[in-house]
Write a protein that holds these residues in place. Structure first.
Motif, mmCIF file in Angstrom:
data_model
loop_
_atom_site.group_PDB
_atom_site.id
_atom_site.type_symbol
_atom_site.label_atom_id
_atom_site.label_comp_id
_atom_site.label_asym_id
_atom_site.label_seq_id
_atom_site.Cartn_x
_atom_site.Cartn_y
_atom_site.Cartn_z
ATOM 1 N N VAL A 140 21.339 -18.207 -21.817
ATOM 2 C CA VAL A 140 19.961 -18.585 -21.494
ATOM 3 C C VAL A 140 19.021 -17.994 -22.541
ATOM 4 N N ALA A 141 18.223 -18.850 -23.156
ATOM 5 C CA ALA A 141 17.220 -18.381 -24.114
ATOM 6 C C ALA A 141 15.874 -18.274 -23.412
ATOM 7 N N VAL A 142 15.207 -17.149 -23.596
ATOM 8 C CA VAL A 142 13.866 -16.926 -23.047
ATOM 9 C C VAL A 142 12.898 -16.862 -24.225
ATOM 10 N N ILE A 143 12.023 -17.850 -24.308
ATOM 11 C CA ILE A 143 11.038 -17.906 -25.395
ATOM 12 C C ILE A 143 9.712 -17.426 -24.841
ATOM 13 N N ASP A 144 9.273 -16.254 -25.332
ATOM 14 C CA ASP A 144 8.116 -15.622 -24.701
ATOM 15 C C ASP A 144 7.546 -14.562 -25.636
ATOM 16 N N SER A 145 7.207 -13.395 -25.077
ATOM 17 C CA SER A 145 6.585 -12.325 -25.866
ATOM 18 C C SER A 145 7.565 -11.209 -26.205
ATOM 19 N N ILE A 179 20.536 -23.141 -21.646
ATOM 20 C CA ILE A 179 19.266 -23.282 -20.931
ATOM 21 C C ILE A 179 18.196 -22.591 -21.755
ATOM 22 N N ILE A 180 17.023 -23.201 -21.856
ATOM 23 C CA ILE A 180 15.905 -22.596 -22.564
ATOM 24 C C ILE A 180 14.726 -22.517 -21.605
ATOM 25 N N SER A 181 14.223 -21.319 -21.409
ATOM 26 C CA SER A 181 13.143 -21.069 -20.456
ATOM 27 C C SER A 181 11.872 -20.683 -21.209
ATOM 28 N N CYS A 182 10.792 -21.437 -20.964
ATOM 29 C CA CYS A 182 9.517 -21.206 -21.655
ATOM 30 C C CYS A 182 8.394 -21.029 -20.638
ATOM 31 N N SER A 183 7.899 -19.826 -20.504
ATOM 32 C CA SER A 183 6.775 -19.562 -19.608
ATOM 33 C C SER A 183 5.532 -19.324 -20.455
ATOM 34 N N LEU A 184 5.002 -20.411 -21.014
ATOM 35 C CA LEU A 184 3.883 -20.297 -21.937
ATOM 36 C C LEU A 184 3.105 -21.598 -21.966
ATOM 37 N N THR A 214 9.670 -20.093 -13.328
ATOM 38 C CA THR A 214 10.511 -20.760 -14.330
ATOM 39 C C THR A 214 11.797 -19.994 -14.625
ATOM 40 N N PRO A 215 11.760 -18.688 -14.922
ATOM 41 C CA PRO A 215 13.029 -17.988 -15.155
ATOM 42 C C PRO A 215 13.891 -17.875 -13.910
ATOM 43 N N ILE A 216 13.291 -17.913 -12.728
ATOM 44 C CA ILE A 216 14.103 -17.934 -11.510
ATOM 45 C C ILE A 216 14.934 -19.210 -11.475
ATOM 46 N N VAL A 217 14.309 -20.347 -11.768
ATOM 47 C CA VAL A 217 15.048 -21.620 -11.811
ATOM 48 C C VAL A 217 16.076 -21.598 -12.939
#
Length: 378
Positions: free
Chosen positions: A106-111, A210-215, A316-319
C-alpha cells in the motif's frame, strides 16, 4: 523513571486521577523537568489527546504538555480501545479469515511519516519525496521524508493502514502489509500538482497494489482532466486501486467536487459517524459510493500518540487497509484479483445511507459483510 520537560505553557498537576476535574493544587512552569514512570495512562481528552503521565506520588500530567517522552510499543499502562476500530470488527476479520494484509503493498501519498514512530518500525518498504526541499529526490534522507506537518497528517494516514498491532494498542487495519511512503507536501500545501503524478509513477514502479491519497489539489477542472488522463495511462491495465479522500467542508453536507477524488482514475472515499450516518463535514459529490469512519478517528499523530482527528483523510486509509486485507485473503486462496470486481464488492457490502437520496447508492463499508462475500468465492 524518566525525565520530561514542560513545554511552553504552565502544566497542571492532577492528583490521584488522569481527569480534568481531579484536584489540582499546583502547576509546573515551562522548562521545568518532571520525573515520571514513562507509561501512558488513558484519561480525559484535552486538545485531542487523552493520554497522561504519572509520577511516583500518584500525580498525573497531561502528556501533550511535555516533550522528551520516548513513545515505545510497551509504554501503555493498559490496553487502549478505539471505538472506530471496534465498529469495523477488524480484529474479528483477522481471527476468522487469517489475514492481516500480508503480501500486499500500500502506497500512502501524503506529508511523509514519522521515522521514529515505533508502530511503523519495519513496516515501510520504501519512501520517497517529491518537493523542492529534497536534496536528492531519488534517495531522500530520513529527515527529508519525516512528517513535519503540524497535525502529523501523513503519519496518521500511514498508521491507519499498517501500524503494528501490539497487546495494548491496535489501530492499523492491515499491520502485515508493506508500506510505501511518498511525501509530496509540507506545511499543508502542495505547491506543484506534478508531484502527485510523479509519486504515483514511483509507487507503481515499486509494485503498489493500492494507492491512498488523503489530499486536495488546487487545480481547475480542465487541468484535473488532463492530469487524470496521464495517471490513467500510467496505471494501464494493472489491477491497482487508487483511493482519494472526498474532502471536507465547513457547511453541512455541502456539494463540492475536489480533486483527485473526482478524477475518473480514483475511487472517492467519504466520512461516516459511528452511529451510521454520513459525517456532516464530508464533501458530497456524485462519485462517492464508499464511506468509512471519519469522525474522531484515533491514529498516531503528533508525538506518535494515538489521538483522534476528523475528516475524510482518515476514512481513506481505513478503506485502503480493508482493501489490503481483501487482496491478501484472495491471494492466499489463489483467486485472481480483478479490480472492477473488488471495487464493486467494496461499494456494495455495507449499510445504505438515508441521509442523501441516491444516486449514487452511498454505503458505510462493512468488512464482515465484505468477507462473507469473498468467502463465497473460495
Amino acid at each position: 523513571m524518566i525525565k520530561v520537560v514542560v513545554k511552553d505553557r504552565y502544566l497542571n498537576v492532577r492528583v490521584g486521577k488522569p481527569r480534568l476535574n481531579a484536584p489540582c493544587y499546583q502547576y509546573i512552569a515551562p522548562g521545568s523537568e518532571i520525573e515520571v514512570d514513562g507509561k501512558l495512562y488513558q484519561g480525559d481528552p484535552f486538545e485531542k489527546n487523552s493520554f497522561w503521565l504519572k509520577d511516583g506520588a500518584d500525580n498525573y500530567y497531561w502528556s501533550g504538555g511535555v516533550s522528551g517522552l520516548p513513545v515505545e510499543q510497551d509504554k501503555f499502562s493498559s490496553p487502549a480501545t478505539y471505538a472506530w476500530f471496534k465498529s469495523m470488527q477488524i480484529d474479528q476479520i483477522w481471527q476468522e479469515y487469517g489475514t492481516k494484509g500480508r503480501g500486499v503493498t500500500v502506497a500512502v501519498i501524503d506529508s511523509g511519516y514519522s521515522t521514529n514512530n515505533p508502530f511503523l518500525k519495519g513496516r515501510v518498504l520504501d519512501g520517497d519525496m517529491y518537493s523542492p526541499l529534497a536534496k536528492n529526490p531519488t534517495s531522500p534522507t530520513a529527515e527529508e521524508i519525516d512528517d513535519n506537518d503540524v497535525e502529523a497528517h501523513g503519519n496518521r494516514c500511514a498508521s491507519l493502514v499498517g501500524a503494528l498491532s501490539t497487546p495494548n494498542s491496535t489501530l492499523g487495519v492491515a499491520p502485515e502489509c508493506r508500506l510505501l511512503i511518498a511525501k509530496i507536501y509540507e506545511n499543508q500545501e502542495i505547491i506543484n500538482n506534478q508531484y502527485l503524478e510523479d509519486a504515483i509513477k514511483w509507487a507503481l514502479d515499486k509494485g503498489a497494489d493500492i494507492i491512498s491519497c488523503s489530499l486536495k489539489l488546487s487545480i481547475t477542472a480542465d487541468a484535473a482532466n488532463a492530469l487524470d488522463q496521464r495517471i490513467k495511462a500510467l496505471v494501464g491495465n494493472r489491477p491497482v486501486l487508487l483511493l482519494a479522500a472526498a474532502g471536507n467542508t465547513i457547511k453541512n453536507l455541502a456539494k463540492f467536487d475536489f480533486y483527485p477524488a473526482c478524477m475518473s482514475t480514483f475511487e472517492s472515499i467519504g466520512g461516516a459517524t459511528l452511529d451510521g450516518h454520513i459525517n456532516s463535514s464530508t464533501a458530497i459529490n456524485s462519485k462517492t459510493f464508499i464511506y468509512a469512519p471519519g469522525k474522531d478517528v484515533e491514529s498516531y499523530g503528533p508525538g506518535n500518540l494515538p489521538t483522534p482527528d476528523t475528516g475524510t483523510s482518515f476514512s481513506t486509509p481505513i478503506v485502503a487497509g480493508i482493501a489490503a486485507l481483501a487482496m491478501s485473503y484472495l491471494r492466499s486462496h489463489n483467486i485472481p484479483i480483478i479490480k472492477d470486481d473488488l471495487l464493486k464488492m467494496l461499494r456494495e457490502n455495507g449499510s445504505l445511507q438515508p441521509d442523501i437520496p441516491a444516486p449514487p447508492e452511498r454505503r458505510i463499508i462493512n468488512p464482515s459483510q465484505l468477507f462473507q462475500k469473498l468467502k463465497s468465492l473460495i
